[in-house]
Design an enzyme around this catalytic site. Structure first.
Site, short mmCIF file in Angstrom:
data_model
loop_
_atom_site.label_atom_id
_atom_site.label_comp_id
_atom_site.label_asym_id
_atom_site.label_seq_id
_atom_site.Cartn_x
_atom_site.Cartn_y
_atom_site.Cartn_z
CG ASN A 9 86.16 59.57 62.01
OD1 ASN A 9 85.96 59.22 63.20
ND2 ASN A 9 86.67 58.60 60.85
CE LYS A 11 90.35 58.05 61.29
NZ LYS A 11 91.42 57.78 60.45
CG HIS A 93 86.42 55.42 58.49
ND1 HIS A 93 87.43 54.69 58.35
CD2 HIS A 93 86.61 56.47 58.17
CE1 HIS A 93 88.42 55.56 58.35
NE2 HIS A 93 87.72 56.57 58.30
CD GLU A 95 90.49 54.30 60.24
OE1 GLU A 95 90.02 54.86 61.10
OE2 GLU A 95 91.70 54.88 59.69
CD GLU A 165 87.80 59.25 55.03
OE1 GLU A 165 88.10 60.08 55.76
OE2 GLU A 165 87.65 58.03 55.54
N GLY A 171 96.09 58.44 57.50
CA GLY A 171 96.90 58.62 58.75
C GLY A 171 98.49 58.28 58.26
CB SER A 209 97.02 62.94 55.39
OG SER A 209 97.39 61.44 55.67
P1 13P Z 1 93.59 61.12 58.83
O1 13P Z 1 92.91 62.61 58.58
O2 13P Z 1 94.17 60.84 60.19
O3 13P Z 1 94.52 60.73 57.76
O4 13P Z 1 92.13 60.30 58.92
C1 13P Z 1 91.20 60.43 57.93
C2 13P Z 1 90.17 59.51 57.90
O5 13P Z 1 89.95 58.34 57.99
C3 13P Z 1 88.82 60.39 58.34
O6 13P Z 1 87.84 59.44 58.53
#
Ligand code: 13P
Length: 247
Positions: A9, A11, A93, A95, A165, A171, A209
């Site tokens: 992903n 982002k 997601h 976010e 997640e 992150g 992560s």
């Molecule tokens: P990270 O791997 O940067 O922690 O992000 C995970 C994520 O949100 C994947 O959708």
């Protein structure tokens, strides 16, 4: 045996469409060892990345779609815009829930729309840090699964992918443990069953992560079929190492 699947992903990265195409080509040039590989570029790079990956063994996913088919929804993209460029889409997601205000009700409508359009949904669920600390992770995640699947036709959901997640692990450089993820994956499979699906047949990914260093923890954990990778998916070498861990 369930499918093993790793999706990057991206982002709101990389900074340009040209760099997205370059990264896609770099990802496509690697041996995945039988693991299904996907990338989810930003919406604006979908067409260019889909074009670059036309003959490659890497699937393209959207990061989000709107729940309506068309209309006055500034800034949004519809399933019909995505179809033809991507095989599926991420929905729910954390976010998007955080920044754009998606509720379980909206996620359910998006998921239903994606399924009806023939797009493979990658449904993200996970508890916040406060919910985790309060010991409510299982309750929260089970509730999300049931609520998010409420509106979708059961037919078409056979290809569902779920990503666990935990928000506190995204992150932060501090992933969950494999043991913890296995526990939550059991909860998710039970909730899928409660929703009338064959939970044992649906791939569940871990996200939060995941890196070349931390992936072994999850690749070895019972019930985890792959990863949804954020930061580490922006480096083709590191992403390839994550993919190969699931081979
Ligand atoms: P990270 O791997 O940067 O922690 O992000 C995970 C994520 O949100 C994947 O959708």
């Amino acid at each position: 045996m369930r499918e093993r699947l790793v999706i990057g992903n991206w982002k709101m990265n990389p900074p340009t469409i040209a760099e997205a195409v370059e990264l896609a080509r770099d990802v496509a040039g690697r041996d995945a060892g039988g693991v299904a590989v996907g990338v989810a570029p930003p919406a604006i790079a979908l067409a260019a990345v889909a074009d670059a990956l036309r003959d490659a063994n890497v699937d393209v996913y959207a990061q989000d779609v709107h729940w309506e088919e068309r209309g006055a929804f500034t800034g949004q993209i519809s399933v019909s815009m995505v179809r033809g460029l991507a095989v599926g889409t991420i929905v729910g997601h954390s976010e998007v829930r955080r920044d754009l205000g998606d509720t379980d009700e909206r996620v359910a409508k998006k998921l239903a729309r994606a399924v009806a359009a023939g797009l493979r949904p990658v449904l993200c669920v996970g508890e916040s840090e406060a919910e985790h600390a309060a010991g409510n992770a299982s309750i929260v995640v089970a509730r999300q699964i049931v609520a998010d699947l409420k509106a979708a036709q059961r037919r078409g959901l056979e290809r569902l992918v779920v990503a666990y997640e935990p928000i506190w692990a995204i992150g932060t450089g501090n992933p969950a443990t494999g043991t913890w993820a296995t526990t939550l994956v059991r909860t998710i499979r039970a909730a899928l069953k409660q929703s009338g699906l064959d939970g044992e047949a649906i791939p569940i990914l871990y996200g939060g992560s995941v890196s070349a260093r931390s992936v072994g923890e999850f690749a070895d954990a019972e019930g985890i079929d792959g990863a949804l990778v954020g930061g580490a998916s922006l480096d083709a070498d590191e992403f390839a190492a994550v993919v190969r861990a699931f081979a």
